[in-house]
Write a protein that holds these residues in place. Structure first.
Motif, short mmCIF file in Angstrom:
data_model
loop_
_atom_site.label_atom_id
_atom_site.label_comp_id
_atom_site.label_asym_id
_atom_site.label_seq_id
_atom_site.Cartn_x
_atom_site.Cartn_y
_atom_site.Cartn_z
N ALA A 141 -4.43 2.59 -7.52
CA ALA A 141 -4.84 3.88 -6.97
C ALA A 141 -5.80 3.76 -5.80
CB ALA A 141 -5.47 4.72 -8.08
N ASP A 142 -6.57 2.66 -5.75
CA ASP A 142 -7.56 2.52 -4.69
C ASP A 142 -6.97 2.08 -3.36
OD1 ASP A 142 -7.25 -0.10 -6.13
OD2 ASP A 142 -8.45 -0.75 -4.43
N ILE A 143 -5.65 1.81 -3.34
CA ILE A 143 -5.05 1.30 -2.11
C ILE A 143 -4.97 2.38 -1.03
CG2 ILE A 143 -2.58 1.75 -2.47
CD1 ILE A 143 -4.21 -1.57 -1.30
N ALA A 144 -4.98 3.65 -1.42
CA ALA A 144 -4.90 4.72 -0.42
C ALA A 144 -6.13 4.70 0.50
CB ALA A 144 -4.72 6.07 -1.11
N PRO A 145 -7.35 4.79 -0.03
CA PRO A 145 -8.50 4.71 0.88
C PRO A 145 -8.62 3.35 1.54
CG PRO A 145 -9.25 4.66 -1.39
CD PRO A 145 -7.79 5.05 -1.42
N GLY A 146 -8.17 2.30 0.84
CA GLY A 146 -8.19 0.98 1.45
C GLY A 146 -7.36 0.94 2.72
N TYR A 159 -13.61 3.91 -1.77
CA TYR A 159 -13.13 3.82 -3.14
C TYR A 159 -12.32 5.06 -3.51
CZ TYR A 159 -17.26 6.75 -4.33
OH TYR A 159 -18.20 7.74 -4.41
N THR A 160 -11.70 4.98 -4.69
CA THR A 160 -10.91 6.08 -5.23
C THR A 160 -11.61 6.66 -6.46
OG1 THR A 160 -8.77 5.31 -4.45
CG2 THR A 160 -8.76 6.63 -6.43
N THR A 161 -11.60 7.97 -6.56
CA THR A 161 -12.06 8.64 -7.77
C THR A 161 -10.83 8.97 -8.62
OG1 THR A 161 -11.99 10.75 -6.58
CG2 THR A 161 -14.11 9.64 -6.73
N VAL A 162 -10.92 8.71 -9.91
CA VAL A 162 -9.83 8.99 -10.83
C VAL A 162 -10.36 9.82 -11.99
CG1 VAL A 162 -8.04 8.01 -12.32
CG2 VAL A 162 -8.69 6.82 -10.23
N SER A 163 -10.03 11.09 -11.99
CA SER A 163 -10.40 11.99 -13.09
C SER A 163 -9.27 12.99 -13.30
CB SER A 163 -11.72 12.71 -12.78
OG SER A 163 -11.70 13.30 -11.49
N ALA A 164 -8.07 12.41 -13.42
CA ALA A 164 -6.85 13.21 -13.61
C ALA A 164 -6.75 14.25 -12.49
CB ALA A 164 -6.83 13.83 -15.00
N CYS A 165 -6.53 15.50 -12.86
CA CYS A 165 -6.28 16.53 -11.85
C CYS A 165 -7.55 16.95 -11.10
CB CYS A 165 -5.63 17.74 -12.49
SG CYS A 165 -4.14 17.30 -13.41
N ALA A 166 -8.70 16.48 -11.52
CA ALA A 166 -9.95 16.77 -10.82
C ALA A 166 -10.29 15.67 -9.80
CB ALA A 166 -11.09 16.92 -11.82
N SER A 167 -9.42 14.69 -9.62
CA SER A 167 -9.75 13.48 -8.85
C SER A 167 -10.20 13.77 -7.43
CB SER A 167 -8.56 12.53 -8.83
OG SER A 167 -8.25 12.07 -10.12
#
Length: 416
Positions: A141-146, A159-167
């Motif tokens: 998931a962190d590859i997008a901002p990378g 970095y990537t934030t992962v909190s389901a639909c609140a991400s």
């Protein structure tokens, strides 16, 4: 410590109702449904045969063939929307201190299609693990901002934030805090998702979370309607440029809105179901208002989480009525998911953009597909049903909630 002010200076969108900001806004204000039968795979054996896919999206318009092979769709979407936002901001990339420019991006799932493809290929083989060397870097998931930071040379927090639909709402709030604490001048933020896949649809169907209105997909996403039967899965991305106010003013940037504040809370109740009385939702909106220093009576519009699920819609509206009291009927409440479907980790971003555009144009997009009144919903509330409504929007709130009880709320106001 004096907190710095934070503003929005660039927007980008790739959605089921428009592949850029202008198209997205036209779709929103005209009440366009982005839902249609799925084209990505054979749906014959699936309970749900429709989704809000992107329309007329061709990766070759944005990437060469070598890049496409290295990028899961969710990362492609991130790069496309962030590029539009950066261009829209008018930033002079050569003049920036790139150590003070970050990328904080949200994704609830990440490269689901890549994971699915590699596992299915392995299962169909002879048991020899012949995996694509890009499998892991495409999936994580962190590859997008990378990839965004690599493309532009941004060397601040990444970095990537992962909190389901609140991400992506979490990502925007993190970006807000990094800038107002003085750690960054500019942050590219938002979120992307590409979960319209065999695994994504099959998994959500198994949870009984999705609408199965196969006879009328274009009306299946119907928040607040008594006949709603689940959410409609969507895909795409939204990108925003958040910038320190004095930095933006010094370069003469167009400012869309000020990011007044953000709030977070947890339901601490259930893996997938919201608290029936909306306790966590009450708290997250209160936290957001307090953080922004905004009185409830100042809020003009709320873009709700409003997924079109039987439990979630009612709980959220109960919470709004409690937090805003006598002022609640004066607020334009809507759910743009009625048009875009639910973009999971990208939902917060594209809905924040919808709130910002409502402020800019003085038009609140509608909640479409409403035909049957739900007697359990407070009739005093203005749910902006079926048709956009013109009004001045000086303060707009956007709510986003995720499986696991994650609640995020962000508040925008016109710059003054």
């Amino acid at each position: 410590m004096q907190l710095k002010r934070v503003v929005v200076t660039g927007l980008g969108a790739l959605t089921p109702i428009g592949n850029n900001i202008q198209e997205y806004w036209e779709g929103l204000k005209n009440g366009k449904s982005g839902c249609a039968p799925i084209t990505y795979y054979d749906t014959e054996k699936f309970k749900t045969k429709f989704a809000c896919e992107l329309k007329n999206y061709d990766p070759s318009e944005y990437f060469d063939r070598k890049e496409v092979r290295k990028l899961d769709r969710f990362a492609q979407y991130a790069l496309v929307s962030s590029d539009e936002a950066i261009k829209d901001s008018g930033l002079d990339l050569d003049a920036l201190d790139k150590f003070r420019v970050g990328v904080i991006w949200g994704a609830g799932i990440g490269g689901l299609e890549t994971f699915q493809t590699e596992v299915l290929n392995y299962a169909a083989g002879d048991g020899t693990p012949r995996f694509n060397p890009f499998f892991i870097p495409k999936m994580i998931a962190d590859i997008a901002p990378g990839n965004i930071s690599i493309k532009y040379g941004f060397m601040g927090p990444n970095y990537t934030t992962v909190s389901a639909c609140a991400s992506s709402a979490n990502a925007m709030i993190d970006a807000l805090n990094y800038i107002r604490l003085g750690h960054c001048d500019v942050i590219v933020t938002g979120g992307s998702e590409a979960a319209v896949t065999i695994a994504g649809m099959g998994g959500f169907n198994a949870m009984h979370a999705l609408s199965t209105r196969n006879d009328s997909p274009e009306t299946a996403s119907r928040p607040f309607d008594a006949t709603r039967d689940g959410f409609v899965l969507g895909e795409g991305a939204g990108g925003l440029i958040l910038e320190e106010y004095e930095h933006a003013k010094a370069r003469g940037a167009k400012i869309y809105a000020e990011v007044a504040g953000g709030g977070l809370s947890s339901d601490a109740h259930h893996m997938t179901a919201p608290h029936p009385e909306g306790i966590g939702v009450v708290r997250v909106m209160e936290n957001c208002l307090k953080d922004a220093g905004i009185d409830p009576s100042e809020v003009d519009a709320i873009n709700t989480h409003g997924t079109s699920t039987p439990l979630g819609d009612v709980a959220e509206l109960k919470a709004i009525a409690q937090v805003f009291g006598d002022h609640a009927p004066d607020i334009n409440i809507n759910s743009t998911k009625s048009m875009t479907g639910h973009l999971l980790g990208a939902a917060g971003a594209i809905e924040a953009i919808a709130s910002i555009l409502a402020m800019e144009h003085g038009v609140v997009p509608p909640t479409i597909n409403h035909s049957t009144v739900d007697e359990t919903i407070d009739p005093r509330l203005n749910l902006t049903l079926n048709k956009a409504q013109e009004r001045e929007v000086r303060v707009a709130m956007s709510n986003t909630f995720g499986f696991g009880g994650h609640n995020a709320c962000i508040l925008f106001k016109k710059i003054s």
